[in-house]
Design a protein around this motif. Structure first.
Motif, short mmCIF file in Angstrom:
data_model
loop_
_atom_site.label_atom_id
_atom_site.label_comp_id
_atom_site.label_asym_id
_atom_site.label_seq_id
_atom_site.Cartn_x
_atom_site.Cartn_y
_atom_site.Cartn_z
N UNK A 40 0.81 -1.11 0.00
CA UNK A 40 -0.09 -0.13 0.04
C UNK A 40 0.86 1.18 0.03
N UNK A 41 0.47 2.35 -0.58
CA UNK A 41 1.22 3.47 -0.76
C UNK A 41 0.32 4.71 -0.35
N UNK A 42 1.09 5.79 -0.29
CA UNK A 42 0.15 7.13 0.06
C UNK A 42 -0.94 6.86 0.93
N UNK A 43 -0.57 5.77 2.05
CA UNK A 43 -1.38 5.78 3.25
C UNK A 43 -2.21 7.13 3.71
N UNK A 44 -1.36 8.04 4.00
CA UNK A 44 -1.73 9.35 4.71
C UNK A 44 -2.78 10.04 3.94
N UNK A 45 -2.95 9.81 2.64
CA UNK A 45 -3.93 10.65 1.95
C UNK A 45 -5.11 9.84 1.40
N UNK A 46 -5.14 8.52 2.04
CA UNK A 46 -6.45 7.73 1.50
C UNK A 46 -7.37 8.13 2.80
N UNK A 47 -8.44 7.17 2.55
CA UNK A 47 -9.54 7.28 3.36
C UNK A 47 -9.40 6.08 4.41
N UNK A 288 -11.99 11.16 -12.14
CA UNK A 288 -12.65 11.53 -13.11
C UNK A 288 -13.38 13.14 -12.71
N UNK A 289 -13.81 13.19 -11.45
CA UNK A 289 -14.43 13.91 -11.01
C UNK A 289 -13.65 14.58 -9.91
N UNK A 290 -12.56 15.30 -9.86
CA UNK A 290 -11.78 15.76 -8.76
C UNK A 290 -12.44 16.70 -7.96
N UNK A 291 -12.22 16.87 -6.73
CA UNK A 291 -12.79 17.81 -5.57
C UNK A 291 -12.10 19.26 -6.11
N UNK A 292 -12.92 20.42 -5.86
CA UNK A 292 -12.28 21.78 -6.28
C UNK A 292 -11.33 21.99 -5.28
N UNK A 293 -11.00 21.51 -4.32
CA UNK A 293 -10.04 21.77 -3.26
C UNK A 293 -8.88 20.88 -3.65
N UNK A 294 -8.85 20.03 -4.44
CA UNK A 294 -7.82 19.07 -4.79
C UNK A 294 -7.72 17.67 -3.97
N UNK A 295 -6.92 17.01 -4.44
CA UNK A 295 -6.62 15.82 -3.87
C UNK A 295 -5.93 16.00 -2.39
N UNK A 296 -6.31 15.46 -1.35
CA UNK A 296 -7.03 14.03 -0.94
C UNK A 296 -8.57 14.40 -0.77
N UNK A 297 -8.92 15.49 -1.04
CA UNK A 297 -10.35 15.79 -0.99
C UNK A 297 -11.13 14.86 -1.95
N UNK A 298 -12.24 14.21 -1.54
CA UNK A 298 -13.02 13.57 -2.74
C UNK A 298 -14.66 14.09 -2.88
#
Length: 336
Positions: A40-47, A288-298
């Motif tokens: 697993x990668x990028x765990x800190x920015x996942x849900x 495909x539908x990114x959050x307006x505040x950018x990743x990691x927001x969904x």
């Protein structure tokens, strides 16, 4: 028989599949050199939330620290012996979805300033103990499935003594027709059916509505109480348990999904992690539908559905995941 995807749709999806870098960014399960294990990668920015503390957890609803015994049951309200009752606001999705207010009372989620509106008898956690990340199947090794099929997949989850586990799975083809759907029997004991989010109702999930309805009210109350604390022996007593084990689910998935299959979903890595499935060809609506505040927001799936789709998904008692899978498929087709 797997549903063959149209040539045009399959071609278009090739252009919007997640790259290896994307798969790692979105914390999708990746193949490990040791069979059954996962990287697993990028765990800190996942849900996803992980823990190495086997006896202490953090409640996903109210944020309290609480202790559990060796079997995962709450043994006190918190690390400082606070009350067991869980007071909280109802957030329709996890915090990484960008929610800032309660979907019940519409107040901000900050309970230091605004009183709670919901109460539960138990704390629950979605934390994953790192030493339990085993038992994964790798569909990329399944080359015998030559059909280039396209499926959307979603799961409903319940809280158990070991965290958040799959309780139902739905998989639909490119025409939004169900190709596989079943209730799933968690490995650990269910302590909360997560009805606010999963829409799973205990009696329906266990297939006991008719059997329970014939019981006297006093007996019915006791049966429900014992079921709510995990007395699975009652299922055997009533002679019914229509749920599939995760092992049976894996066998079915390996018959449907091969290395060329394209899987579609909303934050699909979150679902695949709890399904214990590794797959490479993924199209994800959070990309495909990114959050307006950018990743990691969904953006939540409900918000995407409300904004872009008419109400054309199927609502089935006990299978909210069917509608979610259909919604994901339709959202992806809008991009093709």
């Amino acid at each position: 028989m797997a549903a063959l995807a149209s040539k045009d749709l399959c071609t278009n999806l090739q252009d919007i599949k997640l790259s290896e870098a994307d798969l790692q960014q979105f914390c999708c399960p990746r193949a490990h050199w040791q069979p059954g294990h996962v990287l697993l990668y990028n765990i800190d920015q996942s849900c996803n939330r992980f823990t190495c503390r086997s006896g202490q957890r953090i409640c996903v609803r109210c944020g309290a620290n609480y202790l559990v015994d060796s079997e995962g049951y709450v043994c006190c309200g918190g690390a400082d012996n606070t009350e067991v009752i869980c007071n909280h606001h109802c957030c329709k999705s996890s915090s990484c979805m960008g929610d800032s207010s309660c979907h019940v009372c519409n107040r901000p989620l900050d309970m230091t300033k605004y009183p709670h509106c919901s109460t539960h008898l138990y704390h629950v956690s979605d934390e994953i103990e790192t030493d339990t990340l085993t038992g994964f199947i790798n569909t990329n090794l399944k080359e015998s499935i030559s059909e280039k099929s396209i499926y959307a997949l979603s799961c409903d989850m319940v809280y158990t003594t070991t965290g958040l586990e799959v309780a139902a799975i739905s998989m639909v083809n490119s025409d939004c027709q169900v190709v596989y759907e079943t209730k799933v029997k968690p490995k650990s004991t269910i302590i909360d059916y997560n009805t606010e989010h999963s829409e799973i109702i205990m009696e329906e999930y266990l297939g006991l509505q008719k059997k329970l309805s014939r019981r006297a009210p006093s007996i019915l109350k006791e049966i429900k109480r014992r079921l709510s604390v995990g007395k699975a022996s009652l299922l055997r007593r009533f002679g019914y348990d229509g749920r599939s084990s995760l092992k049976k689910v894996h066998k079915k998935l390996l018959k449907l999904i091969g290395s060329d299959t394209i899987l579609i979903g909303h934050d699909l890595g979150f679902h695949l992690l709890r399904l214990r499935v590794i797959h490479d060809n993924i199209v994800d609506t959070i990309a495909l539908y990114p959050h307006e505040n950018g990743f990691p927001n969904r953006i939540s799936l409900a918000s995407l559905k409300s904004k872009y789709l008419k109400c054309t998904t199927t609502t089935v008692l006990g299978f909210k995941c069917r509608g979610d899978a259909q919604t994901a498929m339709q959202l992806v087709k809008l991009k093709c």
